[in-house]
Write an enzyme that holds these catalytic residues in place. Sequence first.
Site, PDB file in Angstrom:
ATOM      1  N   LEU A 140     -20.349  -5.462   9.983  1.00  0.00           N
ATOM      2  CA  LEU A 140     -19.991  -6.775   9.472  1.00  0.00           C
ATOM      3  C   LEU A 140     -19.206  -6.563   8.189  1.00  0.00           C
ATOM      4  CD1 LEU A 140     -23.328  -8.763   9.993  1.00  0.00           C
ATOM      5  CD2 LEU A 140     -21.229  -8.975  11.334  1.00  0.00           C
ATOM      6  N   ASP A 141     -18.178  -7.387   7.972  1.00  0.00           N
ATOM      7  CA  ASP A 141     -17.344  -7.261   6.788  1.00  0.00           C
ATOM      8  C   ASP A 141     -18.173  -7.416   5.517  1.00  0.00           C
ATOM      9  OD1 ASP A 141     -15.247  -7.031   8.518  1.00  0.00           O
ATOM     10  OD2 ASP A 141     -14.542  -9.087   8.256  1.00  0.00           O
ATOM     11  N   LEU A 142     -17.598  -6.932   4.424  1.00  0.00           N
ATOM     12  CA  LEU A 142     -18.275  -6.991   3.129  1.00  0.00           C
ATOM     13  C   LEU A 142     -18.757  -8.397   2.804  1.00  0.00           C
ATOM     14  CD1 LEU A 142     -19.046  -5.667   0.406  1.00  0.00           C
ATOM     15  CD2 LEU A 142     -16.712  -6.146  -0.371  1.00  0.00           C
TER      16      LEU A 142
END
Length: 211
Positions: A53-55
């Site tokens: 999952l993205d930051l």
Amino acid sequence: KVNGQLLAQEKPVYYLLNKPKGVITSVSDPQGRETVLDYIKNESKRIYPVGRLDLYTEGLLLLTNDGESAQNLTHPSKGVEKTYEVRIKGRVRDEDLQVIANGVKLEDGMTAPATIVDLGFDDHNGVHEVEITIHEGRNRQVRRMIGQIQESRRQEARLLEQEEVLRVARMALQTGQKQLTVNGLTVHVVSNERGLEVYHGTEKLLAIQDK
């Protein structure tokens, strides 16, 4: 096996983590930022996140030491679906949602069709919520899909704005006025040997050459 002897298989473990925003989906980070493994305490087995999952994305993330299960969940050929609840600033048109459903052209190719559920627009905070289900796993895919649609609409808006400027300029010429305001757009029209130039204040908006 080692020297023909079957080694004891490590017992698989599975963790479900609700990843917060601002946390890296990685086992470590060279910049010293917080990672998802910082939330798993007292685990001696070598576990790792399944997918990423993205930051700045929060949501459910599986961590395990079960390599076979991780491969089955993440390999594109398995077609495992992932659902994202996306909050988009501004109202999203039905045709834009259909484009996302059909596939969006990104720099690394066309995305596969997605399943879209429109959760509606909140007039109070100006946010449109959409559920997007995909089975691919490209880097930052959902963010890039939305960004591509938004950029297409910005280009469309710029084109419409230019067409509106042209319409107002022609209206000014037809009425013999040097300045005209229509729908809140005020332009100053200059006609010379080169053709027609349209200004908004000191900014040149458009130049039309005589043929």
